[in-house]
Design a protein around this motif. Structure first.
Motif, PDB file in Angstrom:
ATOM      1  N   GLN A 142      36.464  46.532  21.660  1.00 60.96           N
ATOM      2  CA  GLN A 142      37.072  46.227  22.950  1.00 60.96           C
ATOM      3  C   GLN A 142      36.939  47.411  23.905  1.00 60.96           C
ATOM      4  O   GLN A 142      36.526  48.497  23.515  1.00 60.96           O
ATOM      5  N   TYR A 143      37.283  47.151  25.148  1.00 60.93           N
ATOM      6  CA  TYR A 143      37.299  48.187  26.175  1.00 60.93           C
ATOM      7  C   TYR A 143      38.333  47.776  27.206  1.00 60.93           C
ATOM      8  O   TYR A 143      38.440  46.595  27.561  1.00 60.93           O
ATOM      9  N   HIS A 144      39.108  48.743  27.664  1.00 63.44           N
ATOM     10  CA  HIS A 144      40.203  48.439  28.582  1.00 63.44           C
ATOM     11  C   HIS A 144      40.101  49.206  29.893  1.00 63.44           C
ATOM     12  O   HIS A 144      41.022  49.164  30.702  1.00 63.44           O
ATOM     13  N   GLY A 145      39.014  49.941  30.084  1.00 64.17           N
ATOM     14  CA  GLY A 145      38.840  50.685  31.315  1.00 64.17           C
ATOM     15  C   GLY A 145      39.191  52.149  31.156  1.00 64.17           C
ATOM     16  O   GLY A 145      39.973  52.533  30.299  1.00 64.17           O
ATOM     17  N   ASP A 146      38.583  52.973  31.980  1.00 59.10           N
ATOM     18  CA  ASP A 146      38.987  54.368  32.108  1.00 59.10           C
ATOM     19  C   ASP A 146      38.928  54.710  33.573  1.00 59.10           C
ATOM     20  O   ASP A 146      39.237  53.846  34.390  1.00 59.10           O
ATOM     21  N   GLU A 147      38.450  55.893  33.920  1.00 54.82           N
ATOM     22  CA  GLU A 147      38.623  56.451  35.261  1.00 54.82           C
ATOM     23  C   GLU A 147      38.643  55.467  36.426  1.00 54.82           C
ATOM     24  O   GLU A 147      39.467  55.589  37.324  1.00 54.82           O
ATOM     25  N   PHE A 148      37.762  54.467  36.436  1.00 57.09           N
ATOM     26  CA  PHE A 148      37.647  53.645  37.640  1.00 57.09           C
ATOM     27  C   PHE A 148      38.571  52.429  37.635  1.00 57.09           C
ATOM     28  O   PHE A 148      38.550  51.611  38.546  1.00 57.09           O
ATOM     29  N   GLY A 149      39.406  52.260  36.621  1.00 52.78           N
ATOM     30  CA  GLY A 149      40.365  51.169  36.609  1.00 52.78           C
ATOM     31  C   GLY A 149      40.249  50.298  35.375  1.00 52.78           C
ATOM     32  O   GLY A 149      39.318  50.419  34.593  1.00 52.78           O
TER      33      GLY A 149
END
Length: 534
Positions: free
Chosen positions: A450-457
């Motif tokens: 999965q991936y939930h976002g980092d720096e850009f939102g």
């Protein structure tokens, strides 16, 4: 009575690609030859680059290599929290990096059971060197480890050990000359803007953080061999001789080959950029892909990078891998010299991979390609693992949490959402099942990430991967489906291809099964949306 449980040495690299340590000694079928030698043909779609990784190759020859290991998430804090807790990120709650202003959680909850605390409670002596990155305030000390130094000021500021070491050597960290610098942005040589990508350092190898982490690891192994306790190592007083030896668990976390790829000679010029060919994925057109993929080039500041620049950066990345591998070799040699090798399980893995120019991308992000999700995983367990064996069952990085506990004969907490790899290491993986697998003699045919976002939102993604196919759920945009055998570079999105309708349905069913089984918070509505999509 002496404790006969094996020691564990766990070496975790930071952002190391799977293909960097695919052994060169492979035959045309993908099986390994214990004798070595020869070129490196494709291994299940991977062409091994010419990176010198003698220590990692040795580990593969002497133990077991996992061919389809993936990280549960391609971002540092989240993956490392999963490794500690045996849970997927949506379970432990650290959905993005803890050091950024947008961190969902600054620290891992102390109420979640971890493998390290369980090992410590069961009598293991736990020590830790290098990168942590699982909390702004919480440190390894709060999870059963004694921390022995090597922290980095950007991600962790746990101690002054490395900086003091450099000051004593006359090479302060802040006063190093760099050459051949590369930055993101319009002018890749302009340090006033963008992200620092790569450079050549003027320091000696002995001044690198990789050397220091290896040196502290060697000191820890020597003290463990003498019967010292972790508390003695931390206070520099090793006078515990005569106490009954406890099995040890040492974790060495290298800060690399994560960017910036900064290495001294001979590693800075070890690989000639002019001789590095672009990977197949460099031909990426973004046709039929989620819009964020192409947008990410501009966001990361590499929209204007050509292959000449990428090959220069990639050469430094490969040099970084070799630098770390040679430090790993020093550690393995110490195990041999201390006569600890036969009673120590050695594990090497990475928290996630790195694009390093693949798909023309930098770092990682909302792109669930194997470049960042497929990871190296090698285990040598004398008397258990068969030399030069290859495990082809799909596994997760955080499967190591219950594995470490089973090795230490410690009960696995019910909160763990992972499976011990011990049956696979013993060669008793059993038959694969149609979904996650539910019996002792079954193993899942797929992995879940999965991936939930980092720096850009925030940007919610889910991925299910088998040895042959990959399906990526992108809520705000088009989903992705890849045939990893026909298209290992993942260039053609087959999500709407009529000949793959059955594959699409099957992969969506697998994804739904993972979401339900792991109590994914999106399971309330995503499964129905996927069922209606066909």
């Amino acid at each position: 009575m002496a404790d006969t449980r094996p020691n564990v040495l766990f070496v975790l690299t930071d952002q190391e690609r799977y293909d960097c340590s695919v052994p060169e000694s492979l035959d045309g079928s993908g099986s390994e030859s214990p004798t070595g030698g020869g070129a490196a043909p494709a291994v299940e779609g991977v062409l091994a680059p010419p990176v010198e990784t003698q220590a990692m190759d040795r580990l593969s020859r002497q133990g077991t290599r996992f061919e389809h290991a993936v990280t549960p998430i391609s971002i540092c804090s989240s993956a490392r929290a999963s490794l500690l807790t045996g849970q997927f990120p949506h379970g432990h709650g650290m959905l993005n990096n803890c050091h950024e202003d947008d961190a969902i959680l600054p620290n891992l909850s102390p109420d979640i059971p971890t493998f390290s605390e369980a090992l410590a409670d069961a009598g293991y002596d736990l020590t830790y060197t290098g990168k942590w990155h699982v909390g702004r305030d919480a440190t390894p000390e709060e999870y059963g480890f004694s921390y022995l130094g090597g922290s980095d000021k950007h991600h962790d500021d746990i101690d002054e050990a490395f900086r003091e070491y450099r000051r004593e050597r006359g090479t302060p960290v802040e006063e190093v000359d760099l050459e051949e610098k590369i930055y993101t942005g319009e002018d890749p040589r302009d340090s006033s803007e963008g992200t620092f990508v790569a450079a050549k350092s003027s320091i000696d190898v002995e001044d690198t953080r990789a050397w220091f982490i290896a040196e502290r690891t060697i000191e820890a192994l020597e003290a463990h061999a003498e019967g010292s306790r972790a508390s003695d190592l931390e206070s520099d007083s090793a006078d515990a001789a005569g106490e009954d030896r406890r099995p040890f668990f040492h974790r060495a976390d290298f800060y690399g080959p994560h960017h910036p790829y900064v290495v001294p000679e001979p590693y800075a010029s070890m690989y000639d950029p002019d001789e590095i060919e672009p990977p197949e994925s460099y031909a990426e057109t973004f046709d039929g892909k989620p819009r964020v993929h192409e947008n990410y080039l501009a966001y990361r500041g590499v929209e204007g990078f050509d292959w000449e620049l990428w090959s220069e950066a990639l050469a430094k990345y490969w040099g970084f891998v070799t630098l770390i591998d040679e430090q790993f070799g020093r550690i393995l040699a110490t195990l041999e010299n201390l006569e600890l090798a036969e009673e120590t399980v050695v594990v090497h893995a990475s928290d996630h991979g790195d694009f390093a120019g693949a798909h023309r991308q930098f770092n990682k992000g909302p792109l669930m390609y194997d470049d960042t999700y497929r990871i190296p995983l090698q285990v040598r367990w004398p008397g258990v693992t068969e030399p030069a064996s290859v495990v082809r069952e799909p596994v997760h990085l955080h499967d190591l949490a219950p594995t470490f506990l089973e090795i230490g004969d410690v009960e696995i907490p019910e909160s763990f959402d992972a499976r011990s790899l011990v049956p696979l290491l013993e060669g008793n993986g059993g038959d694969e099942s149609d979904d996650r697998g539910s019996g002792q003699n079954e193993w899942p045919e797929s992995t879940f990430s999965q991936y939930h976002g980092d720096e850009f939102g925030l940007y919610s993604q889910r991925m299910v991967r088998t040895k042959r196919h990959k399906y990526v759920y992108n809520g705000p945009d088009v989903d992705e489906l890849y045939d990893l055998a026909a298209d290992p570079a993942e260039l053609q999105n087959l999500i709407d291809h009529p000949e793959y309708a059955d594959v699409r349905r099957t992969m969506r069913d697998r994804l739904i099964a993972w979401m339900v089984e792991t109590d994914d918070p999106n399971r309330g509505w995503v499964p129905e949306a996927l069922r209606q999509a066909d």
